[in-house]
Design a protein around this motif. Structure first.
Motif, PDB file in Angstrom:
ATOM      1  N   TYR A 321       0.806  -1.213   0.000  1.00 41.38           N
ATOM      2  CA  TYR A 321       0.000   0.000   0.000  1.00 41.38           C
ATOM      3  C   TYR A 321       0.845   1.272   0.000  1.00 41.38           C
ATOM      4  CZ  TYR A 321      -4.009  -2.985   1.072  1.00 41.38           C
ATOM      5  OH  TYR A 321      -4.987  -3.936   1.017  1.00 41.38           O
ATOM      6  N   GLN A 322       2.075   1.186   0.455  1.00 49.15           N
ATOM      7  CA  GLN A 322       2.933   2.372   0.506  1.00 49.15           C
ATOM      8  C   GLN A 322       3.230   2.919  -0.882  1.00 49.15           C
ATOM      9  OE1 GLN A 322       6.368   1.194   2.762  1.00 49.15           O
ATOM     10  NE2 GLN A 322       5.345   1.479   4.740  1.00 49.15           N
ATOM     11  N   ALA A 323       3.064   2.069  -1.883  1.00 46.33           N
ATOM     12  CA  ALA A 323       3.339   2.509  -3.254  1.00 46.33           C
ATOM     13  C   ALA A 323       2.148   3.246  -3.877  1.00 46.33           C
ATOM     14  CB  ALA A 323       3.693   1.301  -4.125  1.00 46.33           C
ATOM     15  N   TYR A 324       1.019   3.302  -3.166  1.00 45.71           N
ATOM     16  CA  TYR A 324      -0.179   3.910  -3.722  1.00 45.71           C
ATOM     17  C   TYR A 324      -0.332   5.352  -3.235  1.00 45.71           C
ATOM     18  CZ  TYR A 324      -1.384  -0.945  -4.715  1.00 45.71           C
ATOM     19  OH  TYR A 324      -1.367  -2.238  -5.155  1.00 45.71           O
ATOM     20  N   GLU A 325      -0.887   6.180  -4.100  1.00 48.57           N
ATOM     21  CA  GLU A 325      -1.147   7.572  -3.758  1.00 48.57           C
ATOM     22  C   GLU A 325      -2.628   7.766  -3.461  1.00 48.57           C
ATOM     23  OE1 GLU A 325       0.179  10.017  -6.907  1.00 48.57           O
ATOM     24  OE2 GLU A 325       2.284   9.419  -6.747  1.00 48.57           O
ATOM     25  N   ASP A 326      -2.913   8.563  -2.423  1.00 49.88           N
ATOM     26  CA  ASP A 326      -4.295   8.947  -2.096  1.00 49.88           C
ATOM     27  C   ASP A 326      -5.204   7.734  -1.874  1.00 49.88           C
ATOM     28  OD1 ASP A 326      -3.601  11.645  -2.419  1.00 49.88           O
ATOM     29  OD2 ASP A 326      -3.950  11.502  -4.581  1.00 49.88           O
ATOM     30  N   HIS A 327      -4.633   6.656  -1.343  1.00 50.30           N
ATOM     31  CA  HIS A 327      -5.408   5.456  -1.029  1.00 50.30           C
ATOM     32  C   HIS A 327      -6.124   4.882  -2.255  1.00 50.30           C
ATOM     33  CE1 HIS A 327      -4.724   6.061   3.252  1.00 50.30           C
ATOM     34  NE2 HIS A 327      -5.089   7.305   3.103  1.00 50.30           N
ATOM     35  N   GLU A 328      -5.548   5.052  -3.429  1.00 47.84           N
ATOM     36  CA  GLU A 328      -6.160   4.534  -4.645  1.00 47.84           C
ATOM     37  C   GLU A 328      -5.322   3.402  -5.204  1.00 47.84           C
ATOM     38  OE1 GLU A 328      -6.749   7.723  -7.381  1.00 47.84           O
ATOM     39  OE2 GLU A 328      -8.711   8.216  -6.553  1.00 47.84           O
ATOM     40  N   ILE A 329      -5.942   2.240  -5.390  1.00 43.48           N
ATOM     41  CA  ILE A 329      -5.255   1.082  -5.968  1.00 43.48           C
ATOM     42  C   ILE A 329      -5.217   1.229  -7.482  1.00 43.48           C
ATOM     43  CG2 ILE A 329      -5.338  -1.427  -6.244  1.00 43.48           C
ATOM     44  CD1 ILE A 329      -6.831  -1.510  -3.565  1.00 43.48           C
ATOM     45  N   PRO A 330      -4.069   1.138  -8.095  1.00 38.19           N
ATOM     46  CA  PRO A 330      -4.013   1.203  -9.567  1.00 38.19           C
ATOM     47  C   PRO A 330      -4.811   0.070 -10.200  1.00 38.19           C
ATOM     48  CG  PRO A 330      -1.832   1.485  -8.612  1.00 38.19           C
ATOM     49  CD  PRO A 330      -2.729   1.034  -7.502  1.00 38.19           C
ATOM     50  N   ARG A 331      -5.623   0.402 -11.148  1.00 40.09           N
ATOM     51  CA  ARG A 331      -6.459  -0.600 -11.809  1.00 40.09           C
ATOM     52  C   ARG A 331      -5.615  -1.682 -12.472  1.00 40.09           C
ATOM     53  NH1 ARG A 331      -9.296  -0.959 -16.935  1.00 40.09           N
ATOM     54  NH2 ARG A 331     -11.361  -1.866 -16.659  1.00 40.09           N
ATOM     55  N   LYS A 332      -4.426  -1.287 -12.940  1.00 37.30           N
ATOM     56  CA  LYS A 332      -3.586  -2.258 -13.631  1.00 37.30           C
ATOM     57  C   LYS A 332      -3.097  -3.368 -12.702  1.00 37.30           C
ATOM     58  CE  LYS A 332       0.643   0.512 -13.029  1.00 37.30           C
ATOM     59  NZ  LYS A 332       1.313  -0.418 -12.108  1.00 37.30           N
ATOM     60  N   ASP A 333      -3.091  -3.101 -11.379  1.00 36.60           N
ATOM     61  CA  ASP A 333      -2.655  -4.141 -10.446  1.00 36.60           C
ATOM     62  C   ASP A 333      -3.597  -5.330 -10.453  1.00 36.60           C
ATOM     63  OD1 ASP A 333      -0.654  -2.391  -9.860  1.00 36.60           O
ATOM     64  OD2 ASP A 333      -0.936  -2.437  -7.682  1.00 36.60           O
ATOM     65  N   PHE A 334      -4.896  -5.077 -10.636  1.00 34.26           N
ATOM     66  CA  PHE A 334      -5.844  -6.181 -10.747  1.00 34.26           C
ATOM     67  C   PHE A 334      -5.498  -7.051 -11.952  1.00 34.26           C
ATOM     68  CE2 PHE A 334      -9.056  -3.129  -8.701  1.00 34.26           C
ATOM     69  CZ  PHE A 334      -8.828  -3.639  -7.433  1.00 34.26           C
ATOM     70  N   ALA A 335      -5.171  -6.392 -13.070  1.00 39.35           N
ATOM     71  CA  ALA A 335      -4.832  -7.127 -14.290  1.00 39.35           C
ATOM     72  C   ALA A 335      -3.565  -7.944 -14.100  1.00 39.35           C
ATOM     73  CB  ALA A 335      -4.673  -6.154 -15.454  1.00 39.35           C
ATOM     74  N   ALA A 336      -2.570  -7.381 -13.412  1.00 39.34           N
ATOM     75  CA  ALA A 336      -1.316  -8.095 -13.181  1.00 39.34           C
ATOM     76  C   ALA A 336      -1.549  -9.342 -12.330  1.00 39.34           C
ATOM     77  CB  ALA A 336      -0.312  -7.166 -12.505  1.00 39.34           C
ATOM     78  N   THR A 337      -2.380  -9.201 -11.296  1.00 32.82           N
ATOM     79  CA  THR A 337      -2.708 -10.362 -10.461  1.00 32.82           C
ATOM     80  C   THR A 337      -3.421 -11.425 -11.277  1.00 32.82           C
ATOM     81  OG1 THR A 337      -2.876  -9.040  -8.439  1.00 32.82           O
ATOM     82  CG2 THR A 337      -4.022 -11.146  -8.463  1.00 32.82           C
ATOM     83  N   GLY A 338      -4.407 -11.002 -12.061  1.00 35.18           N
ATOM     84  CA  GLY A 338      -5.167 -11.957 -12.862  1.00 35.18           C
ATOM     85  C   GLY A 338      -4.300 -12.722 -13.842  1.00 35.18           C
ATOM     86  N   MET A 339      -3.357 -12.035 -14.460  1.00 34.69           N
ATOM     87  CA  MET A 339      -2.470 -12.688 -15.419  1.00 34.69           C
ATOM     88  C   MET A 339      -1.619 -13.766 -14.734  1.00 34.69           C
ATOM     89  SD  MET A 339       0.066 -10.763 -18.097  1.00 34.69           S
ATOM     90  CE  MET A 339      -1.274  -9.624 -18.462  1.00 34.69           C
ATOM     91  N   GLU A 340      -1.139 -13.440 -13.530  1.00 38.64           N
ATOM     92  CA  GLU A 340      -0.318 -14.396 -12.782  1.00 38.64           C
ATOM     93  C   GLU A 340      -1.130 -15.617 -12.350  1.00 38.64           C
ATOM     94  OE1 GLU A 340       3.710 -14.657 -10.838  1.00 38.64           O
ATOM     95  OE2 GLU A 340       2.785 -13.920 -12.666  1.00 38.64           O
ATOM     96  N   VAL A 341      -2.369 -15.386 -11.933  1.00 39.02           N
ATOM     97  CA  VAL A 341      -3.214 -16.504 -11.487  1.00 39.02           C
ATOM     98  C   VAL A 341      -3.579 -17.399 -12.660  1.00 39.02           C
ATOM     99  CG1 VAL A 341      -5.410 -17.135 -10.423  1.00 39.02           C
ATOM    100  CG2 VAL A 341      -4.103 -15.207  -9.521  1.00 39.02           C
ATOM    101  N   ARG A 342      -3.884 -16.806 -13.783  1.00 40.56           N
ATOM    102  CA  ARG A 342      -4.191 -17.630 -14.964  1.00 40.56           C
ATOM    103  C   ARG A 342      -3.000 -18.509 -15.331  1.00 40.56           C
ATOM    104  NH1 ARG A 342      -7.934 -15.016 -19.628  1.00 40.56           N
ATOM    105  NH2 ARG A 342      -9.475 -13.990 -18.321  1.00 40.56           N
ATOM    106  N   ARG A 343      -1.821 -17.941 -15.244  1.00 41.21           N
ATOM    107  CA  ARG A 343      -0.622 -18.728 -15.557  1.00 41.21           C
ATOM    108  C   ARG A 343      -0.469 -19.876 -14.568  1.00 41.21           C
ATOM    109  NH1 ARG A 343       5.067 -18.399 -14.694  1.00 41.21           N
ATOM    110  NH2 ARG A 343       4.902 -16.578 -13.337  1.00 41.21           N
ATOM    111  N   LEU A 344      -0.763 -19.605 -13.304  1.00 45.04           N
ATOM    112  CA  LEU A 344      -0.681 -20.645 -12.284  1.00 45.04           C
ATOM    113  C   LEU A 344      -1.703 -21.745 -12.538  1.00 45.04           C
ATOM    114  CD1 LEU A 344       0.154 -21.857  -9.559  1.00 45.04           C
ATOM    115  CD2 LEU A 344      -1.346 -20.201  -8.436  1.00 45.04           C
ATOM    116  N   LEU A 345      -2.947 -21.378 -12.821  1.00 44.10           N
ATOM    117  CA  LEU A 345      -3.981 -22.378 -13.079  1.00 44.10           C
ATOM    118  C   LEU A 345      -3.638 -23.221 -14.307  1.00 44.10           C
ATOM    119  CD1 LEU A 345      -7.254 -20.312 -12.391  1.00 44.10           C
ATOM    120  CD2 LEU A 345      -6.140 -21.991 -10.906  1.00 44.10           C
ATOM    121  N   THR A 346      -3.093 -22.575 -15.317  1.00 42.77           N
ATOM    122  CA  THR A 346      -2.716 -23.307 -16.529  1.00 42.77           C
ATOM    123  C   THR A 346      -1.620 -24.321 -16.238  1.00 42.77           C
ATOM    124  OG1 THR A 346      -3.301 -21.403 -17.907  1.00 42.77           O
ATOM    125  CG2 THR A 346      -1.875 -23.061 -18.895  1.00 42.77           C
TER     126      THR A 346
END
Length: 437
Positions: A321-346
């Motif tokens: 969370y220290q990397a975030y500004e104004d308590h806002e989660i970057p939307r791209k972080d959701f995409a990065a997580t999803g890509m990693e999980v798909r790779r794991l499931l595959t």
């Protein structure tokens, strides 16, 4: 004060928040009636006699293995819209919301109930927009442990994302007390078969918009989404959801023909649960044959996958969370997580992953993938009471990213603000495709 109709979190019948019923706090038992009592006094007190509530009992008769804690279940009902029940004087708060009633004896009650099923409503229920979130998972997927760990730290998680918990309810406190997740304590078991866990509600304010929402969490057994005979009872909790978290045990992706008693596990595989939910209500309620309910596909017990993924993967560490500004989660972080999980499931099972993704695309196109750990440790098998096997953490449990799928669902529902990055603007089409495929 006019307010939009709301849906009861138990029976999902609609009603105006200003027309809720109440449980009277004046109660008389047989010992309170005497032979010398006048007829008028006797009749008045009989209306406040302690007796079973057939409306309430009728609702819970459908879930025979449930044990709801409701000390008011046999108290008299005040409902000004029904001749079958008592009348009272309704009173409101400074905002015009009716939150209490006064009975014929001048005693005030704040115990509001649904006028249709007589279940006790969360405090101020209906005053703010309500968002229903269902956590679905088959036995052993870890959803009850997940919910316990999530709700235990929910205020900490939310404050880091610009949300403030402004009210929790007794149901949440009872849930956390009953389903403890601690070192040297057996892990809680999930719902009993044919049981219903009461909804878990809390009020949350978005700091940026100052809008308050009521979030209602449900713990739904995936088995009840697969069995046709159970869908009539449990289907409404899915159908009325604004967001769904589908928890998947990594073992569900091991695949292969069912052996050694695994037939039940195969019958309740994630893609079959998705298909069952879709068949139960989406085909009837949506002309396009696709649900618009956001679905967070969440791999539980992520810490057990270090042999498949590089131990340096972000999935094995908490959100920074220290990397975030104004308590806002970057939307791209959701995409990065999803890509990693798909790779794991595959890597775990390519065929099963393709089947799952295909079902999601056709049934729940608004979906994303996540991985969490509610323990970050392997519980040890122990012998519990009555010679039953139980699982017990031998070190203090720690959570990993349990809040992330909830953040994504709340973002989809407009409750949570996220940071729209430059990367997103330049590659918006690619990211949008990722989120909905």
């Amino acid at each position: 004060m006019e307010m939009a109709d709301c849906k009861c979190p138990f029976c999902f019948m609609q009603f105006s928040p200003q027309k809720a019923a109440f449980k009277a706090m004046t109660v008389f038992t047989e010992q309170d009636f005497s032979a010398g009592m006048g007829e008028e006094e006797t009749q008045l007190k009989k209306g406040y006699a302690l007796e079973s509530d057939p409306v309430y009992e009728s609702f819970w008769a459908r879930y025979p293995n449930s044990e709801p804690e409701n000390v008011y279940k046999d108290y008299p009902v005040i409902d000004n819209l029904s001749d079958r029940f008592l009348n009272g004087r309704y009173e409101m708060d400074s905002g015009g919301f009716i939150n209490r009633a006064v009975d014929a004896f001048g005693v005030t009650t704040k115990v509001r109930i649904c006028p249709h099923c007589h279940n006790v409503l969360p405090f101020e229920f209906g005053k703010y927009p309500v968002k229903y979130l269902s956590v679905v998972g088959i036995t052993s997927s870890g959803k009850t442990v997940y919910l316990s760990q999530l709700l235990r730290q929910i205020e900490i998680f939310f404050v880091k994302a610009g949300l403030t918990v402004v009210g929790t309810y007794d149901e949440v406190e009872r849930f956390l007390e009953y389903y403890k997740v601690q070192k040297n304590i057996p892990l809680p078991r999930g719902n009993a078969a044919d049981g219903l866990m009461p909804p878990l509600a809390l009020n949350v304010k978005c700091n940026r918009t100052q809008q308050i929402y009521t979030l209602v969490f449900y713990d739904i057994a995936g088995e009840n989404c697969v069995r046709p005979e159970q869908m009539e009872k449990y289907g409404p909790f899915i159908q009325n959801s604004d967001g769904i978290l589908l928890l998947i045990d990594p073992e569900q992706f091991l695949g292969g023909p069912a052996q050694d008693g695994n037939a039940q596990r195969e019958a309740h595989s994630p893609d079959k649960v998705i298909a069952a939910m879709w068949n139960a209500f989406v085909t009837a309620d949506n002309k396009e044959g696709r649900s618009r309910i956001p679905l967070a596909v969440t791999l539980s017990k992520s810490d057990t996958q270090t042999d498949v993924l590089d131990y340096r993967s972000a999935l094995f560490s908490n959100i920074n969370y220290q990397a975030y500004e104004d308590h806002e989660i970057p939307r791209k972080d959701f995409a990065a997580t999803g890509m990693e999980v798909r790779r794991l499931l595959t890597q775990i099972n390519r065929n099963q992953t393709e089947i799952l993704c295909n079902k999601l695309n056709e049934c729940f196109p608004v979906h994303a993938f996540f991985a969490v750990s509610a323990l970050n440790a392997m519980p040890q098998e122990k012998e519990g009471s009555y010679d039953q096997v139980c699982y017990m953490p031998d070190e203090e449990p720690e959570t990993v990213r349990v809040e992330e799928p909830v953040f994504w669902v709340l973002y989809q529902l407009g409750v949570l603000q996220v940071k729209e990055t430059e990367t997103k603007k330049k590659r918006g089409g690619l990211l949008r495709k990722f989120f909905t495929s």
